[in-house]
Structures are given as structure tokens and as C-alpha cells.
Design an enzyme around this catalytic site. Structure first.
Site: not given
Ligand code: TYD
Length: 133
Positions: A47-50, A95
Site C-alpha cells: 500500500g503506502f499510498h493515498a 493506507r
């Protein structure tokens, strides 16, 4: 936080269980893409993104994984471990997903096709964009 964890109606009988996902009924957007993650390796955090605009409905159709969700003000952690539960994640939510069980199949319905320009992958940039004056 702009997320919702809600029950999906199960049509179960003595043969087993069935869940239907229907646009405008239990999926509150037009579904343009479905993808799923599986065979996620032990210890992986992803994830590690929006997303700037994307809306998604996430379902652990098998197994379990944990989510860290952050809207820039508040952070929550939750466990998705039930195929009869939908996690609705609106835009501008950071997230991260982790603790995937070996059998985890994480299915995602999205309201747009894959578009790298919709991603915010820099946490600092995300926090700047969501900072309250
Ligand atoms: P990535 O965004 O790294 O997944 P996550 O953020 O969940 O860890 O996606 C992994 C790879 O898959 C990356 O090369 C982009 C590609 N991809 C698609 O081609 N289409 C899609 O719908 C998604 C979600 C990813």
C-alpha cells in the site's frame, strides 16, 4: 474518517454461502476495475499510498489482513477477516496493509481504471495536503 466497514448480505443455505456485489445496492459507485492481491509473502507491508480521487471497496474474500488507515488527522487500524464485510475507502486516505495470512485473497473494487497519476505515494506530501489550517 471517510471510511466505512459494513456487513454484506449473505445468501447462505446448507450448500454454503454466496454474496452478491451490486452497483448502487451495496457498492456505492460505478465499478470500473476489480483487482485482487494473493500469495502475499510473509512480513510484507504494502500500500503506502493515498488516492486523489479513487473510491474503493475492499473485501478479504479469503483469509485476513490488517489495515492502517490515515486521513491526515487520525489513524485507525483494523482487521479484515470476513468475506461478508466490505471496507469502503474514499479518496485521500493513506493506507498500508500488513499481517496477510498465507491464504489471504484481498479483492478491491474501484471506480476508475488504474492511473498512476491518481496516486500520492509520498507520506509527507499526503500530510501536507491534508493538513488543517
Ligand atoms: P502497487 O501500487 O505497488 O500495489 P500496492 O500499492 O497495493 O502495494 O501495485 C503493484 C503493481 O501492479 C504496480 O506495478 C502497478 C500494478 N497495478 C496495475 O497494473 N493495475 C492495478 O489496478 C494495480 C492496483 C496495480
Amino acid at each position: 474518517m471517510n471510511i466505512k466497514l459494513f456487513p454484506l448480505q449473505k445468501h447462505g443455505d446448507d450448500r454454503g454461502s454466496l454474496i452478491a456485489l451490486e452497483e448502487g445496492i451495496n457498492v456505492p459507485f460505478t465499478v470500473r476495475r476489480v483487482y485482487y492481491m494473493y500469495e502475499t509473502q510473509k512480513g510484507v507491508r504494502r500500500g503506502f499510498h493515498a488516492h486523489k480521487d479513487l473510491k474503493q471497496l475492499v473485501i478479504a474474500v479469503r483469509g485476513s489482513c490488517r489495515f492502517l488507515l490515515d486521513d491526515g488527522q487520525e489513524q485507525i487500524e483494523l482487521l479484515l477477516d470476513n468475506p461478508a464485510q466490505g471496507l469502503l475507502v474514499e479518496a485521500m486516505i493513506w493506507r498500508e496493509m500488513y499481517d496477510f495470512s498465507e491464504d489471504c485473497v484481498l479483492m478491491v473494487l474501484a471506480d476508475a481504471l488504474y492511473d498512476e497519476s491518481d496516486y500520492i505515494r509520498d507520506k509527507q506530501a499526503f500530510l501536507e495536503l491534508t493538513k488543517k489550517p
